[in-house]
Write a protein that holds these residues in place. Structure first.
Motif, PDB file in Angstrom:
ATOM      1  N   PHE A   1       0.842  -1.185   0.000  1.00  0.00           N
ATOM      2  CA  PHE A   1       0.000   0.000   0.000  1.00  0.00           C
ATOM      3  C   PHE A   1       0.885   1.246   0.000  1.00  0.00           C
ATOM      4  N   ARG A   2       0.449   2.250  -0.740  1.00  0.00           N
ATOM      5  CA  ARG A   2       1.106   3.559  -0.741  1.00  0.00           C
ATOM      6  C   ARG A   2       0.295   4.492   0.135  1.00  0.00           C
ATOM      7  N   LEU A   3       0.978   5.235   1.029  1.00  0.00           N
ATOM      8  CA  LEU A   3       0.287   6.126   1.954  1.00  0.00           C
ATOM      9  C   LEU A   3       0.757   7.564   1.784  1.00  0.00           C
ATOM     10  N   GLY A   4      -0.188   8.480   1.817  1.00  0.00           N
ATOM     11  CA  GLY A   4       0.121   9.894   1.710  1.00  0.00           C
ATOM     12  C   GLY A   4      -0.647  10.689   2.758  1.00  0.00           C
ATOM     13  N   ARG A   5      -0.069  11.805   3.153  1.00  0.00           N
ATOM     14  CA  ARG A   5      -0.721  12.650   4.155  1.00  0.00           C
ATOM     15  C   ARG A   5      -1.913  13.386   3.562  1.00  0.00           C
ATOM     16  N   LYS A   6      -2.957  13.525   4.381  1.00  0.00           N
ATOM     17  CA  LYS A   6      -4.131  14.304   3.981  1.00  0.00           C
ATOM     18  C   LYS A   6      -3.855  15.779   4.284  1.00  0.00           C
ATOM     19  N   GLU A   7      -3.197  16.435   3.369  1.00  0.00           N
ATOM     20  CA  GLU A   7      -2.885  17.845   3.575  1.00  0.00           C
ATOM     21  C   GLU A   7      -2.920  18.566   2.240  1.00  0.00           C
ATOM     22  N   VAL A   8      -3.284  19.831   2.299  1.00  0.00           N
ATOM     23  CA  VAL A   8      -3.385  20.643   1.093  1.00  0.00           C
ATOM     24  C   VAL A   8      -2.050  21.335   0.852  1.00  0.00           C
ATOM     25  N   THR A   9      -1.500  21.136  -0.337  1.00  0.00           N
ATOM     26  CA  THR A   9      -0.263  21.803  -0.725  1.00  0.00           C
ATOM     27  C   THR A   9      -0.467  22.399  -2.112  1.00  0.00           C
ATOM     28  N   ASN A  10       0.535  23.054  -2.623  1.00  0.00           N
ATOM     29  CA  ASN A  10       0.498  23.573  -3.990  1.00  0.00           C
ATOM     30  C   ASN A  10       1.411  22.785  -4.916  1.00  0.00           C
ATOM     31  N   ALA A  11       1.750  21.557  -4.501  1.00  0.00           N
ATOM     32  CA  ALA A  11       2.646  20.721  -5.308  1.00  0.00           C
ATOM     33  C   ALA A  11       2.093  19.299  -5.342  1.00  0.00           C
ATOM     34  N   PRO A  12       2.291  18.583  -6.441  1.00  0.00           N
ATOM     35  CA  PRO A  12       1.835  17.195  -6.504  1.00  0.00           C
ATOM     36  C   PRO A  12       2.571  16.335  -5.479  1.00  0.00           C
ATOM     37  N   LEU A  13       1.883  15.336  -4.962  1.00  0.00           N
ATOM     38  CA  LEU A  13       2.528  14.360  -4.089  1.00  0.00           C
ATOM     39  C   LEU A  13       2.926  13.169  -4.963  1.00  0.00           C
ATOM     40  N   PHE A  14       4.190  13.173  -5.387  1.00  0.00           N
ATOM     41  CA  PHE A  14       4.652  12.095  -6.244  1.00  0.00           C
ATOM     42  C   PHE A  14       4.858  10.822  -5.427  1.00  0.00           C
TER      43      PHE A  14
ATOM     44  N   ASP B   1      -0.032  20.874  -9.341  1.00  0.00           N
ATOM     45  CA  ASP B   1      -1.082  20.315  -8.505  1.00  0.00           C
ATOM     46  C   ASP B   1      -2.391  20.828  -9.091  1.00  0.00           C
ATOM     47  N   VAL B   2      -3.095  19.979  -9.819  1.00  0.00           N
ATOM     48  CA  VAL B   2      -4.242  20.456 -10.588  1.00  0.00           C
ATOM     49  C   VAL B   2      -5.407  20.900  -9.702  1.00  0.00           C
ATOM     50  N   LEU B   3      -5.464  20.427  -8.447  1.00  0.00           N
ATOM     51  CA  LEU B   3      -6.522  20.867  -7.542  1.00  0.00           C
ATOM     52  C   LEU B   3      -6.196  22.200  -6.897  1.00  0.00           C
ATOM     53  N   HIS B   4      -4.917  22.438  -6.622  1.00  0.00           N
ATOM     54  CA  HIS B   4      -4.490  23.676  -5.963  1.00  0.00           C
ATOM     55  C   HIS B   4      -3.254  24.209  -6.694  1.00  0.00           C
ATOM     56  N   PRO B   5      -3.432  24.672  -7.923  1.00  0.00           N
ATOM     57  CA  PRO B   5      -2.266  25.068  -8.732  1.00  0.00           C
ATOM     58  C   PRO B   5      -1.600  26.336  -8.213  1.00  0.00           C
ATOM     59  N   ASP B   6      -0.284  26.368  -8.296  1.00  0.00           N
ATOM     60  CA  ASP B   6       0.497  27.566  -8.002  1.00  0.00           C
ATOM     61  C   ASP B   6       0.608  28.343  -9.318  1.00  0.00           C
ATOM     62  N   LEU B   7      -0.297  29.286  -9.524  1.00  0.00           N
ATOM     63  CA  LEU B   7      -0.362  29.971 -10.807  1.00  0.00           C
ATOM     64  C   LEU B   7       0.747  30.993 -10.991  1.00  0.00           C
ATOM     65  N   ARG B   8       1.424  31.361  -9.925  1.00  0.00           N
ATOM     66  CA  ARG B   8       2.601  32.228 -10.091  1.00  0.00           C
ATOM     67  C   ARG B   8       3.753  31.435 -10.707  1.00  0.00           C
ATOM     68  N   LYS B   9       3.856  30.199 -10.311  1.00  0.00           N
ATOM     69  CA  LYS B   9       4.922  29.337 -10.814  1.00  0.00           C
ATOM     70  C   LYS B   9       4.544  28.702 -12.156  1.00  0.00           C
ATOM     71  N   PHE B  10       3.240  28.399 -12.351  1.00  0.00           N
ATOM     72  CA  PHE B  10       2.770  27.728 -13.559  1.00  0.00           C
ATOM     73  C   PHE B  10       1.617  28.519 -14.176  1.00  0.00           C
ATOM     74  N   PRO B  11       1.881  29.720 -14.662  1.00  0.00           N
ATOM     75  CA  PRO B  11       0.800  30.594 -15.134  1.00  0.00           C
ATOM     76  C   PRO B  11       0.033  30.053 -16.331  1.00  0.00           C
ATOM     77  N   GLU B  12       0.701  29.277 -17.206  1.00  0.00           N
ATOM     78  CA  GLU B  12       0.029  28.789 -18.407  1.00  0.00           C
ATOM     79  C   GLU B  12      -1.063  27.771 -18.083  1.00  0.00           C
ATOM     80  N   PHE B  13      -1.041  27.218 -16.861  1.00  0.00           N
ATOM     81  CA  PHE B  13      -2.059  26.236 -16.488  1.00  0.00           C
ATOM     82  C   PHE B  13      -3.465  26.845 -16.504  1.00  0.00           C
ATOM     83  N   GLN B  14      -3.549  28.171 -16.374  1.00  0.00           N
ATOM     84  CA  GLN B  14      -4.854  28.820 -16.404  1.00  0.00           C
ATOM     85  C   GLN B  14      -5.581  28.537 -17.712  1.00  0.00           C
TER      86      GLN B  14
END
Length: 480
Positions: free
Chosen positions: A68-81, A214-227
């Motif tokens: 099993f792969r486990l990840g923390r339930k937390e909101v960030t602005n980066a994907p959890l690889f 992070d498509v749910l909480h994108p950092d648009l300053r870092k990835f502006p074209e995602f808009q």
């Protein structure tokens, strides 16, 4: 064209229940012509695999340990690889007790279920049930027109609420996904939006290109074209099958306490060329990431990769891929054209969505009329801003739209020159190399290139595509 089948009488219906909305031949025809994601309804009635709930699987697998792969339930602005997750081995029974806050949960005891989600992902059914091969027949992809295809070519996924797969595209084939238990929400983006997803091959996994966003909480300053990325969203319900076309980006998240799904990657003729591209990518990534450097200390190999191959092994595989692709192409020249025009003659686009023309270009098959309705639902393109949360009501019935709803293309960027005189700089100039990522240097001096920055350019999909073309041309011309 789809045919109208004759209605059967009551006695015949009783003997052949349940009747499916599309025959295997019709389903295959639809899949061959779909160019956007779509959901099939009422196609899996009577499939024994619909009984594969987590409880049922617990009884089938008993004391067998799975990872099993486990990840923390937390909101960030980066994907959890996957390289950033924790991993344990446990039984499905222990997993279920953990979700119910019970005791005797084995290795799960170190991870409170209030703080972590868990995912048993990429579990090949042929390996899980190697001693129970009769279970392969519970999965009936043959009813979608793939004769003989069943659980032997399928993968099982078991997760809790919040369990997710980072946004990525699969370089091989297309994808059929059956939801068995609970619901999953899919965020999909067309291949033409690749540049807006900021592709990366770190972490490296063969056949997967990850997004840095992070498509749910994108950092648009870092990835502006995602808009400008066009999200297509759907919530997949039990019994429904999602079709994911070739090279569509997708982020997938479980939204119910327990979810179970099964998928099968369908091979395409163009996968032979894709394997050459993957071999090139693997050779370059392994060569650079194996080099000793102060900025080369990150965990770059995805846990799904068993081990790091040597450069000699990578080059051998590259040669095998080139030869296999060339042989396949020669074989195709001596047979009738494939009925699937998109598989044999795909439209070539760069990562900005612009069609790539070589010679006379690629002939596109005329538009066909697909039987959208209560049994086949196209996944809707969302018009909302990317940073907004996913609406609670995103059922398949609300997703009916035309395949042309999201037409459009990205804008191509201009070329940059690099003809500056570098002789004015020396290796002992007054700035110190910060071995973090380049974004850490913003506002603190010159932007410094890291190994990963270099890799993102060298193995960019557009670059790899051109290198693949050159290698195949050299092979055909006898230069190799």
């Amino acid at each position: 064209m789809l045919t109208n089948r004759r209605k059967r009488g009551p006695q015949a219906m009783a003997a052949v229940t349940p009747i499916k909305p599309f025959s295997p031949e019709e389903s295959r025809w639809i899949l061959d012509h779909l160019q956007h994601p779509a959901v099939f309804l009422n196609m899996t009635r009577g499939w024994p695999v619909l009984h594969w709930t987590a409880e049922h699987l617990s009884g089938c697998l008993q004391d067998r340990l799975i990872r099993f792969r486990l990840g923390r339930k937390e909101v960030t602005n980066a994907p959890l690889f996957e390289t950033q997750c924790s991993y344990i081995e446990a039984t499905v029974a222990q997993f279920l007790r953990w979700t119910q806050h019970q005791s005797d949960v084995g290795s799960f005891s170190e991870y409170p279920c209030t703080e972590y989600w868990a995912y048993a992902d990429y579990k090949y059914i042929t390996m899980l049930f190697h001693d129970q091969p009769f279970m392969f027949e519970d999965v009936k992809w043959s009813e979608f027109g793939f004769e003989g295809r069943n659980g032997n070519e399928s993968t099982l996924w078991i997760g809790t609420e919040g369990a997710n797969t980072p946004c990525h595209l699969d370089t091989y084939g297309c994808n059929l996904v059956l939801q068995v238990q609970g619901r999953k929400r899919w965020h999909l983006f067309p291949p033409e939006d690749t540049a807006k997803l900021y592709p990366t091959r770190i972490p490296y996994e063969e056949s997967s290109i990850f997004s840095q966003v992070d498509v749910l909480h994108p950092d648009l300053r870092k990835f502006p074209e995602f808009q400008g990325a066009r999200a297509h969203m759907v919530t997949l319900e039990p019994g429904q099958v999602l079709y994911v076309p070739r090279h569509w980006w997708h982020y997938v998240e479980s939204i119910d306490p327990i979810t179970v799904s099964i998928n099968s990657w369908i091979e395409l003729e163009v996968d032979d060329v894709a394997r050459v591209s993957e071999a090139v990518t693997k050779t370059v990534v392994c060569a650079l990431k194996s080099a000793q450097s102060d900025d080369n200390t990150d965990t770059w190999l995805n846990p799904t990769e068993e081990e790091k191959p040597s450069h000699e092994e990578n080059v051998q595989y590259l040669n095998l891929a080139v030869v296999a692709s060339a042989q396949r192409k020669r074989g195709l020249l001596h047979r009738k054209p494939s009925p699937n025009l998109r598989a044999s003659q795909p439209i070539k686009r760069d990562s900005y969505g612009q069609i790539k023309h070589r010679g006379e270009g690629v002939k596109v098959s005329p538009a066909v009329s697909l039987p959208f309705g209560q049994h086949l639902i196209p996944v809707k393109c969302q018009e909302e801003e990317p940073e907004k949360t996913v609406p609670e009501d995103s059922s398949c019935s609300a997703a009916v739209s035309s395949q042309e709803d999201c037409s459009g293309s990205g804008s191509a960027k201009g070329k940059h020159t690099c003809g500056a005189d570098l002789t004015q700089f020396s290796s002992c100039d007054s700035f110190t190399l910060d071995h973090g990522t380049s974004e850490n240097n913003q506002g603190s001096g010159p932007l410094l290139i890291t190994t990963n920055d270099l890799l993102d350019c060298l193995v960019h999909p557009d670059i790899i595509s051109r290198v693949t073309e050159l290698l195949l041309e050299r092979h055909r011309g006898g230069h190799l």
